[in-house]
Design a protein around this motif. Structure first.
Motif, PDB file in Angstrom:
ATOM      1  N   MET A   1     -96.327  80.922  31.236  1.00 20.62           N
ATOM      2  CA  MET A   1     -95.253  81.706  31.811  1.00 20.62           C
ATOM      3  C   MET A   1     -95.679  82.111  33.215  1.00 20.62           C
ATOM      4  SD  MET A   1     -93.799  85.225  30.364  1.00 20.62           S
ATOM      5  CE  MET A   1     -92.078  85.425  30.287  1.00 20.62           C
ATOM      6  N   GLU A   2     -94.787  81.987  34.128  1.00 19.38           N
ATOM      7  CA  GLU A   2     -95.109  82.252  35.515  1.00 19.38           C
ATOM      8  C   GLU A   2     -94.479  83.560  35.956  1.00 19.38           C
ATOM      9  OE1 GLU A   2     -94.620  79.890  39.722  1.00 19.38           O
ATOM     10  OE2 GLU A   2     -94.104  78.931  37.858  1.00 19.38           O
ATOM     11  N   THR A   3     -95.244  84.330  36.708  1.00 17.60           N
ATOM     12  CA  THR A   3     -94.709  85.536  37.291  1.00 17.60           C
ATOM     13  C   THR A   3     -93.939  85.134  38.536  1.00 17.60           C
ATOM     14  OG1 THR A   3     -96.564  86.823  36.481  1.00 17.60           O
ATOM     15  CG2 THR A   3     -95.310  87.775  38.276  1.00 17.60           C
ATOM     16  N   LEU A   4     -92.755  85.676  38.672  1.00 15.84           N
ATOM     17  CA  LEU A   4     -91.912  85.291  39.794  1.00 15.84           C
ATOM     18  C   LEU A   4     -92.325  85.998  41.068  1.00 15.84           C
ATOM     19  CD1 LEU A   4     -89.308  83.810  40.760  1.00 15.84           C
ATOM     20  CD2 LEU A   4     -88.167  85.988  40.401  1.00 15.84           C
ATOM     21  N   THR A   5     -92.522  85.231  42.085  1.00 19.12           N
ATOM     22  CA  THR A   5     -92.654  85.756  43.437  1.00 19.12           C
ATOM     23  C   THR A   5     -91.604  85.030  44.267  1.00 19.12           C
ATOM     24  OG1 THR A   5     -94.254  84.077  44.110  1.00 19.12           O
ATOM     25  CG2 THR A   5     -95.137  86.125  43.189  1.00 19.12           C
ATOM     26  N   ILE A  49     -81.895  87.282  43.676  1.00 20.37           N
ATOM     27  CA  ILE A  49     -82.888  86.432  43.015  1.00 20.37           C
ATOM     28  C   ILE A  49     -82.239  85.674  41.859  1.00 20.37           C
ATOM     29  CG2 ILE A  49     -85.005  86.463  41.631  1.00 20.37           C
ATOM     30  CD1 ILE A  49     -85.946  88.784  43.396  1.00 20.37           C
ATOM     31  N   GLU A  50     -81.391  86.355  41.105  1.00 15.40           N
ATOM     32  CA  GLU A  50     -80.702  85.704  39.990  1.00 15.40           C
ATOM     33  C   GLU A  50     -79.806  84.575  40.479  1.00 15.40           C
ATOM     34  OE1 GLU A  50     -80.161  88.962  36.470  1.00 15.40           O
ATOM     35  OE2 GLU A  50     -78.936  89.254  38.267  1.00 15.40           O
ATOM     36  N   ARG A  51     -79.093  84.785  41.572  1.00 15.69           N
ATOM     37  CA  ARG A  51     -78.212  83.732  42.114  1.00 15.69           C
ATOM     38  C   ARG A  51     -79.011  82.514  42.540  1.00 15.69           C
ATOM     39  NH1 ARG A  51     -74.543  86.739  46.424  1.00 15.69           N
ATOM     40  NH2 ARG A  51     -74.062  84.613  47.068  1.00 15.69           N
ATOM     41  N   ILE A  52     -80.123  82.738  43.212  1.00 15.08           N
ATOM     42  CA  ILE A  52     -80.965  81.628  43.658  1.00 15.08           C
ATOM     43  C   ILE A  52     -81.542  80.892  42.455  1.00 15.08           C
ATOM     44  CG2 ILE A  52     -83.102  81.032  44.860  1.00 15.08           C
ATOM     45  CD1 ILE A  52     -82.478  83.441  46.756  1.00 15.08           C
ATOM     46  N   ALA A  53     -82.096  81.644  41.512  1.00 15.33           N
ATOM     47  CA  ALA A  53     -82.697  81.029  40.318  1.00 15.33           C
ATOM     48  C   ALA A  53     -81.656  80.235  39.539  1.00 15.33           C
ATOM     49  CB  ALA A  53     -83.325  82.099  39.438  1.00 15.33           C
ATOM     50  N   GLN A  54     -80.486  80.800  39.342  1.00 18.59           N
ATOM     51  CA  GLN A  54     -79.437  80.116  38.594  1.00 18.59           C
ATOM     52  C   GLN A  54     -79.026  78.822  39.295  1.00 18.59           C
ATOM     53  OE1 GLN A  54     -75.720  82.228  38.154  1.00 18.59           O
ATOM     54  NE2 GLN A  54     -75.240  81.111  36.281  1.00 18.59           N
ATOM     55  N   ILE A  60     -83.737  84.207  35.022  1.00 20.56           N
ATOM     56  CA  ILE A  60     -84.682  85.301  35.230  1.00 20.56           C
ATOM     57  C   ILE A  60     -84.697  86.160  33.967  1.00 20.56           C
ATOM     58  CG2 ILE A  60     -85.174  87.379  36.580  1.00 20.56           C
ATOM     59  CD1 ILE A  60     -85.496  84.784  38.168  1.00 20.56           C
ATOM     60  N   VAL A  61     -85.894  86.436  33.476  1.00 21.62           N
ATOM     61  CA  VAL A  61     -86.050  87.283  32.301  1.00 21.62           C
ATOM     62  C   VAL A  61     -86.973  88.429  32.685  1.00 21.62           C
ATOM     63  CG1 VAL A  61     -86.891  87.395  29.926  1.00 21.62           C
ATOM     64  CG2 VAL A  61     -85.794  85.311  30.748  1.00 21.62           C
ATOM     65  N   LEU A  62     -86.500  89.642  32.499  1.00 17.76           N
ATOM     66  CA  LEU A  62     -87.319  90.817  32.781  1.00 17.76           C
ATOM     67  C   LEU A  62     -87.955  91.285  31.481  1.00 17.76           C
ATOM     68  CD1 LEU A  62     -84.861  92.735  35.103  1.00 17.76           C
ATOM     69  CD2 LEU A  62     -86.749  91.244  35.758  1.00 17.76           C
ATOM     70  N   VAL A  63     -89.261  91.487  31.526  1.00 14.04           N
ATOM     71  CA  VAL A  63     -90.014  91.875  30.335  1.00 14.04           C
ATOM     72  C   VAL A  63     -90.874  93.085  30.686  1.00 14.04           C
ATOM     73  CG1 VAL A  63     -91.757  91.118  28.681  1.00 14.04           C
ATOM     74  CG2 VAL A  63     -90.099  89.473  29.562  1.00 14.04           C
ATOM     75  N   PRO A  64     -90.836  94.123  29.855  1.00 15.12           N
ATOM     76  CA  PRO A  64     -91.731  95.255  30.106  1.00 15.12           C
ATOM     77  C   PRO A  64     -93.186  94.783  30.097  1.00 15.12           C
ATOM     78  CG  PRO A  64     -90.102  95.816  28.434  1.00 15.12           C
ATOM     79  CD  PRO A  64     -89.985  94.345  28.687  1.00 15.12           C
ATOM     80  N   THR A  65     -93.996  95.361  30.949  1.00 10.88           N
ATOM     81  CA  THR A  65     -95.391  94.955  31.103  1.00 10.88           C
ATOM     82  C   THR A  65     -96.142  94.919  29.780  1.00 10.88           C
ATOM     83  OG1 THR A  65     -95.410  95.876  33.328  1.00 10.88           O
ATOM     84  CG2 THR A  65     -97.544  95.487  32.313  1.00 10.88           C
ATOM     85  N   LYS A  66     -95.934  95.913  28.947  1.00 11.30           N
ATOM     86  CA  LYS A  66     -96.643  95.974  27.666  1.00 11.30           C
ATOM     87  C   LYS A  66     -96.280  94.815  26.749  1.00 11.30           C
ATOM     88  CE  LYS A  66     -97.484 100.910  27.479  1.00 11.30           C
ATOM     89  NZ  LYS A  66     -97.308 102.146  26.720  1.00 11.30           N
ATOM     90  N   MET A  67     -95.082  94.276  26.898  1.00 12.65           N
ATOM     91  CA  MET A  67     -94.639  93.181  26.034  1.00 12.65           C
ATOM     92  C   MET A  67     -94.968  91.799  26.600  1.00 12.65           C
ATOM     93  SD  MET A  67     -90.933  94.519  24.715  1.00 12.65           S
ATOM     94  CE  MET A  67     -90.701  93.051  23.720  1.00 12.65           C
ATOM     95  N   ALA A  68     -95.376  91.735  27.855  1.00 20.82           N
ATOM     96  CA  ALA A  68     -95.604  90.451  28.513  1.00 20.82           C
ATOM     97  C   ALA A  68     -96.580  89.542  27.764  1.00 20.82           C
ATOM     98  CB  ALA A  68     -96.046  90.662  29.951  1.00 20.82           C
ATOM     99  N   PRO A  69     -97.746  90.012  27.297  1.00 16.71           N
ATOM    100  CA  PRO A  69     -98.654  89.111  26.582  1.00 16.71           C
ATOM    101  C   PRO A  69     -98.013  88.500  25.330  1.00 16.71           C
ATOM    102  CG  PRO A  69     -99.809  91.095  27.217  1.00 16.71           C
ATOM    103  CD  PRO A  69     -98.352  91.333  27.491  1.00 16.71           C
ATOM    104  N   THR A  70     -97.265  89.294  24.591  1.00 14.81           N
ATOM    105  CA  THR A  70     -96.605  88.797  23.384  1.00 14.81           C
ATOM    106  C   THR A  70     -95.555  87.748  23.740  1.00 14.81           C
ATOM    107  OG1 THR A  70     -96.964  90.910  22.301  1.00 14.81           O
ATOM    108  CG2 THR A  70     -95.294  89.480  21.339  1.00 14.81           C
TER     109      THR A  70
END
Length: 83
Positions: A1-5, A49-54, A60-70
């Protein structure tokens, strides 16, 4: 999984061999605006960002930091099953 920049968006666009004019047509955003986002000169709104990605075929999926590893493990396992 890649972090978006914002540079990740440029890399995706380049891999698809899209120039800024093509992405401009697909998003309705000016190529100048897109370029400034890609180069970190403009702090983009999430909607931009969503328009460009789409337009590039991504979601684009936003995930809370604590849930990212899972979430990363889940996606990794799912990707392994598909191949």
């Amino acid at each position: 999984m890649e972090t978006l920049t914002t540079s990740t968006l440029r890399n995706i666009r380049n891999k698809k061999k899209w120039n800024l004019v093509r992405l401009e047509a697909a998003t309705g955003m000016s190529s100048q605006h897109i370029s400034e986002i890609e180069n970190g000169k403009r702090d983009p709104r999430l909607s931009s960002i969503e328009r460009i990605a789409q337009a590039l075929g991504y979601t684009i999926v936003l995930v809370p930091t604590k849930m990212a590893p899972t979430v990363r493990r889940f996606i990794s396992r799912y990707s392994e099953r598909k191949t």
